[in-house]
Design a protein around this motif. Sequence first.
Motif: not given
Length: 781
Positions: A330-337, A343-344, A369-370
Amino acid sequence: MIKLKKKGAYLIKGRIIRDSLKDLKSINKELEKANQSPLSDTNLDGLNPEVARNNTMAYQILIDHDTGSGDETLNIKFDAMASHDITYVGIIQTAKASGLKEFPLPYVLTNCHNSLCAVGGTINEDDHVFGLTAARKFGGYYVPAHLAVIHQYMREMMTGCGKMILGSDSHTRYGALGTMGIGEGGPELVKQLLNRTYDIPRPEVICVYLTGKPRKGVGPQDVALAIIGEVFSSGFVKNKVMEFVGPGIEELSIDYRNGIDVMTTETSCLSSIWSTDDRVREYYKIHGRENEYQELKPGEVAYYDGFIIVDLSKIEPMIALPFHPSNVYKISELNNNPHDILSKVENDVAKQLTNVSVKGRLTGKIVDGRVKVDQGVVAGCSGGTYENIAVMAKMLESGSIGNGPFSLSVYPASQPVNIELNRNGYINKLMEAGVITRTAFCGPCFGAGDVPANNGFSIRHTTRNFPNREGSKPGEGQIAWVGLMDTRSIAATALNGGILTPATEIDIPEVDPGYHFDKGIYEKRVYAGYGKPDPQKELKYGPNIKDWPQMISLPDNLLLQIASVIDDPVTTTDELIPSGETSSYRSNPIRLAEFTLYRKDPGYVNRAKKIQGIEKLRLRALEDGNLDMDELKNLYNLVNPEINYRDWVKKTSFGSVIYANKPGDGSAREQAASCQKVLGGWANIALEYATKRYRSNVINWGMVPFTIDADEKDKIKKEAYLYLPQIRQKLADGNESITGYIIDGAHRVDIKLKIKNLSPDQRQVILDGCLINYYRKSRTE
């Protein structure tokens, strides 16, 4: 969001899913609540799974196209075919060598892959000229460059409810229009051109049950990526048919359905089909072909081999990160972490691309952070539809993508789409916002258009993000990154200066769905010659168009050097024969073969050529009778066979074999297999094959599609030899398991090789050395 039901079950009146039909009372209560008429015991009489499977839409169509005896193997004849300019030259050359006189069914030759003719001088345009002369000589359709991408033309002009279309492109998918499309390697199209059949075991059918309605900002690519992410790694739908039903379909426009459907290829399924409704009828009416519409739906009780249940209302904007469409977040998941996730990805890519350093390159895209991207592209059969581009234009209206490093390009999928976008002012809105608009072209999908700079991060509404699809060369230290996203989130990201943004975070304007199809541009430019062949017309060959080299029949014995060992979980056809800059040489088998595995295993070609050189010595020695050569004697002494030297040399061919855990994901291009054969390849060894189409290509080019059990894998060593005594007899006898011998210097070990699920015709193709030989032999017998 998405649930998988991995056991077979029944779908009742298109609404109710049940493991069995025994609880008729409760079923009828649910039907009553849904204002559906009840089932009676007579409805269920004899409806075991095998009977009820025939009530699926897929089987209704497959059975209608089966020319065989109705047994477990289907012998399919298609209603039409399509190829583009990376594949049609080789197909026509093969068919011509096999006795082709005229096209027996509508065959569309499009020019949407090699249409940038600046690459390779005149090479690409020479292929186009060949294509036009072939359409005239054999009676086909010819769609000039920049007029339409292959699948948009087929949607607009050749689909029909209940039809089947075969294409030499893996994204041959027209299920949302009631047409079963299958993408295969070129030899399978050759069979149709020679009035043969497409032979497959009866496939399993997976029901994709759609409910709910997508939220604003969620597009077809989001739905498709969510499904791919759930099913690909497990192989849940591999080589099966995905059948879309359920109340959620009526909430989707036709462009939206097409956008989901074309991406089913990335699940590794065989084909797809959707139930049809008045929106499909209206589509055909708009395109002047209302007679092609018919209602398609499952029978009252249909049995499926599994279910994918999708609640459209819970789908969020998604991104497929490098380097596979199934690497979904999810794009929201990527933006949050962002740091942990990127890195993975870097670590996974480092394992996949062992010959280049990637550490820190993708995480370097994190700014304050983005995640900040460098490029956006909307193109091809998945992204370049009218609705996608119109939505983007409305989103960017009165805005700007800015004059910074972020760029955005849009490729309408056909000239009729482009004309309508112009008439309604959408192209102007895009241009005013700083978007570059281009013609119909598939290049961004395979690395020949909008290639990003080194370490560039491109977000694309296209079909694939395999390694090197964007044009980078990791072996030379250059790498770029591609994430797959929906047009809506790409537009939102553009409005945010390249900062990755899901479209659900901004207001999405409404778009007038009205659409007028202008057929005139096709009538003026497309050569429509089906049923009107001109045998006197000469094919026009450019200097780069070459015939396939001659190939011998399978000898009694094989001695194969293991020329490459690939340990990746999955090997794509792009890694077997890269796309992009190699495309200009796809009409020249010898020259193209130089690129085989050159990004994945740069030493492969030289290793294959070395053993092929000894095979050429052997063949010359047999002609002149002088077998007294050290190269031949050394191999004889290595193998130490139980027959005398001269007989062994006469009966044993030398060549190469590759090993990969799971080869053949991705493109249908036959060259992924034919290039190996051109270099002297006689076999593949795998734990399993990623797709039916790649395995078919291996067979049709006369190579043995071996599989092994995992516990045999450690026996395979690069540059060791695989000796297969009496391979011809064993294959002819129908053996499904044989013993070979791995020879590594003085070390020798047995290896158990499987050759299961080969039809008699497939075995004969391998015995004859390739499909061309098989047909040439059948003409002389």
